[in-house]
Write an enzyme that holds these catalytic residues in place. Sequence first.
Site, PDB file in Angstrom:
ATOM      1  N   ASN A   9       0.870  -1.243  -0.030  1.00  0.00           N
ATOM      2  CA  ASN A   9       0.074   0.164  -0.020  1.00  0.00           C
ATOM      3  C   ASN A   9       0.936   1.134  -0.052  1.00  0.00           C
ATOM      4  O   ASN A   9       1.425   1.545   0.969  1.00  0.00           O
ATOM      5  CB  ASN A   9      -0.933   0.055   1.247  1.00  0.00           C
ATOM      6  CG  ASN A   9      -1.750   1.343   1.157  1.00  0.00           C
ATOM      7  OD1 ASN A   9      -1.864   1.985   0.409  1.00  0.00           O
ATOM      8  ND2 ASN A   9      -2.197   1.438   2.578  1.00  0.00           N
ATOM      9  N   TRP A  10       0.985   1.764  -1.278  1.00  0.00           N
ATOM     10  CA  TRP A  10       2.058   2.963  -1.066  1.00  0.00           C
ATOM     11  C   TRP A  10       1.628   4.235  -0.950  1.00  0.00           C
ATOM     12  O   TRP A  10       2.416   5.159  -0.568  1.00  0.00           O
ATOM     13  CB  TRP A  10       2.285   3.051  -2.876  1.00  0.00           C
ATOM     14  CG  TRP A  10       3.168   2.210  -3.535  1.00  0.00           C
ATOM     15  CD1 TRP A  10       3.373   0.698  -2.953  1.00  0.00           C
ATOM     16  CD2 TRP A  10       3.674   2.068  -4.896  1.00  0.00           C
ATOM     17  NE1 TRP A  10       4.168  -0.002  -3.711  1.00  0.00           N
ATOM     18  CE2 TRP A  10       4.296   0.662  -5.152  1.00  0.00           C
ATOM     19  CE3 TRP A  10       3.578   3.074  -5.789  1.00  0.00           C
ATOM     20  CZ2 TRP A  10       4.857   0.682  -6.442  1.00  0.00           C
ATOM     21  CZ3 TRP A  10       4.209   2.592  -7.089  1.00  0.00           C
ATOM     22  CH2 TRP A  10       5.026   1.531  -7.212  1.00  0.00           C
ATOM     23  N   LYS A  11       0.217   4.338  -0.513  1.00  0.00           N
ATOM     24  CA  LYS A  11      -0.352   5.422   0.019  1.00  0.00           C
ATOM     25  C   LYS A  11      -0.080   6.667  -0.937  1.00  0.00           C
ATOM     26  O   LYS A  11       0.144   6.603  -2.055  1.00  0.00           O
ATOM     27  CB  LYS A  11       0.023   5.758   1.519  1.00  0.00           C
ATOM     28  CG  LYS A  11      -0.112   4.492   2.284  1.00  0.00           C
ATOM     29  CD  LYS A  11      -0.108   4.868   4.000  1.00  0.00           C
ATOM     30  CE  LYS A  11      -0.278   3.452   4.642  1.00  0.00           C
ATOM     31  NZ  LYS A  11      -0.357   3.507   6.070  1.00  0.00           N
ATOM     32  N   HIS A  96      -9.618   1.740   4.374  1.00  0.00           N
ATOM     33  CA  HIS A  96      -8.312   1.725   5.041  1.00  0.00           C
ATOM     34  C   HIS A  96      -8.842   2.864   6.227  1.00  0.00           C
ATOM     35  O   HIS A  96      -9.544   3.890   6.073  1.00  0.00           O
ATOM     36  CB  HIS A  96      -7.289   2.208   4.177  1.00  0.00           C
ATOM     37  CG  HIS A  96      -5.977   2.273   4.980  1.00  0.00           C
ATOM     38  ND1 HIS A  96      -5.856   3.184   5.695  1.00  0.00           N
ATOM     39  CD2 HIS A  96      -5.205   1.384   4.816  1.00  0.00           C
ATOM     40  CE1 HIS A  96      -4.347   2.878   6.384  1.00  0.00           C
ATOM     41  NE2 HIS A  96      -4.020   1.794   5.625  1.00  0.00           N
ATOM     42  N   GLU A  98      -7.198   4.931   7.337  1.00  0.00           N
ATOM     43  CA  GLU A  98      -6.905   6.499   7.079  1.00  0.00           C
ATOM     44  C   GLU A  98      -8.007   7.149   6.289  1.00  0.00           C
ATOM     45  O   GLU A  98      -8.392   8.451   6.342  1.00  0.00           O
ATOM     46  CB  GLU A  98      -5.716   6.699   6.246  1.00  0.00           C
ATOM     47  CG  GLU A  98      -4.383   6.562   7.072  1.00  0.00           C
ATOM     48  CD  GLU A  98      -3.065   5.775   6.424  1.00  0.00           C
ATOM     49  OE1 GLU A  98      -3.175   5.844   5.006  1.00  0.00           O
ATOM     50  OE2 GLU A  98      -2.291   5.124   7.152  1.00  0.00           O
ATOM     51  N   GLU A 168      -5.939  -4.430  10.174  1.00  0.00           N
ATOM     52  CA  GLU A 168      -4.736  -3.679  10.704  1.00  0.00           C
ATOM     53  C   GLU A 168      -5.276  -2.898  11.952  1.00  0.00           C
ATOM     54  O   GLU A 168      -6.064  -1.747  11.771  1.00  0.00           O
ATOM     55  CB  GLU A 168      -4.821  -2.522   9.375  1.00  0.00           C
ATOM     56  CG  GLU A 168      -4.499  -2.907   8.079  1.00  0.00           C
ATOM     57  CD  GLU A 168      -3.893  -2.031   7.061  1.00  0.00           C
ATOM     58  OE1 GLU A 168      -2.888  -2.389   6.535  1.00  0.00           O
ATOM     59  OE2 GLU A 168      -4.646  -1.251   6.854  1.00  0.00           O
ATOM     60  N   GLY A 174       2.226   2.466  10.858  1.00  0.00           N
ATOM     61  CA  GLY A 174       3.066   3.562  10.696  1.00  0.00           C
ATOM     62  C   GLY A 174       3.792   4.064  12.002  1.00  0.00           C
ATOM     63  O   GLY A 174       4.406   4.908  11.971  1.00  0.00           O
ATOM     64  N   SER A 214       2.835  -1.929  10.289  1.00  0.00           N
ATOM     65  CA  SER A 214       4.379  -2.051  10.834  1.00  0.00           C
ATOM     66  C   SER A 214       4.922  -3.383  10.436  1.00  0.00           C
ATOM     67  O   SER A 214       5.979  -3.874  10.951  1.00  0.00           O
ATOM     68  CB  SER A 214       4.806  -1.450  12.072  1.00  0.00           C
ATOM     69  OG  SER A 214       4.373  -0.234  12.108  1.00  0.00           O
ATOM     70  N   GLY A 235       2.585  -1.128   4.270  1.00  0.00           N
ATOM     71  CA  GLY A 235       2.669   0.448   3.746  1.00  0.00           C
ATOM     72  C   GLY A 235       4.212   0.668   3.745  1.00  0.00           C
ATOM     73  O   GLY A 235       4.704   0.409   2.672  1.00  0.00           O
ATOM     74  N   GLY A 236       4.843   1.268   4.641  1.00  0.00           N
ATOM     75  CA  GLY A 236       6.098   1.954   4.644  1.00  0.00           C
ATOM     76  C   GLY A 236       7.144   0.813   3.988  1.00  0.00           C
ATOM     77  O   GLY A 236       7.965   1.427   2.920  1.00  0.00           O
TER      78      GLY A 236
HETATM   79  P1  PGA Z   1       2.475   0.342   7.690  1.00  0.00           P
HETATM   80  O1  PGA Z   1       1.124   0.748   6.773  1.00  0.00           O
HETATM   81  O2  PGA Z   1       2.993  -1.051   7.007  1.00  0.00           O
HETATM   82  O3  PGA Z   1       3.258   1.689   7.354  1.00  0.00           O
HETATM   83  O4  PGA Z   1       2.366   0.385   9.064  1.00  0.00           O
HETATM   84  C1  PGA Z   1       0.316  -0.240   6.585  1.00  0.00           C
HETATM   85  C2  PGA Z   1      -1.032   0.138   6.355  1.00  0.00           C
HETATM   86  O5  PGA Z   1      -1.585   1.297   6.505  1.00  0.00           O
HETATM   87  O6  PGA Z   1      -1.749  -0.440   5.282  1.00  0.00           O
END
Ligand code: PGA
Length: 251
Positions: A9-11, A96, A98, A168, A174, A214, A235-236
């Site tokens: 998930n590149w966001k 998600h 967010e 999640e 994050g 994470s 994500g990251g």
């Molecule tokens: P993260 O994000 O791996 O940076 O914690 C995961 C996500 O939000 O899908």
Amino acid sequence: MRKNIIAGNWKMNTTLPEGLALAKGLNEALKGKTPTCDVVIGVPFTHLASIAAAVDLTKIGVAAQNCADKEKGAFTGEISAAMIASTGATYTIIGHSERRIYYHENAEILKNKVNLALANELAPIFCIGEILEEREAGEHFNVVDKQVEASLFNLSAEDFGKLIIAYEPVWAIGTGKTATAEQAQEIHAHIRQTIANKYGQTVADNCSILYGGSMNAENAKDLVAKQDVDGGLIGGASLSVEKFLPIVEAF
Ligand code: PGA
């Protein structure tokens, strides 16, 4: 049986040239390899068509990170499920945290998005998870049950079978604070039981439930070794091939 899936998930990261380079790098790194899981990358809308054209879609699935809750028409700035599907993408992340938190997407909106994704042959990667206060109050099981029930339990068993769940915990996204493999297994098993209660054991056993929050090259092996953890939403660590590839190889 259910598939193992590692999805990035590149966001809201990478310009188009940067994103293309990252996707091509991953494509190159997977050449000659046969990953034991499906590999998906969730990229910005602006990148979908170019990336879908640049990678081997038999090896890398392309996902959007959101889709509109309306079919089409006068909704300035929105991107419909049909538009996403027309780029060559075959998945979309929906719900998600967010989007739930910053863009106020509620259960009803998410239900519409899931329905439209499925109607356009996109596999939804549907995100659920509790915030820290809910975990500390011991409410996490109830929270995920309600999220699943409110947006997904209107689906037929056949349609439910097309979607992927991503658990999640918001406190792990994050933050560098991962759920332990035991915490992940406990709640994944609970989610699977909730699905079994509604749709029966076969549908539940066939549903891929990913962990997100994470996840990285160091903790991925322990997490995916758990029986009910069928992969990850990353994500990251999906923003570089060196960090993402070891997660793909964690099974
Ligand atoms: P993260 O994000 O791996 O940076 O914690 C995961 C996500 O939000 O899908």
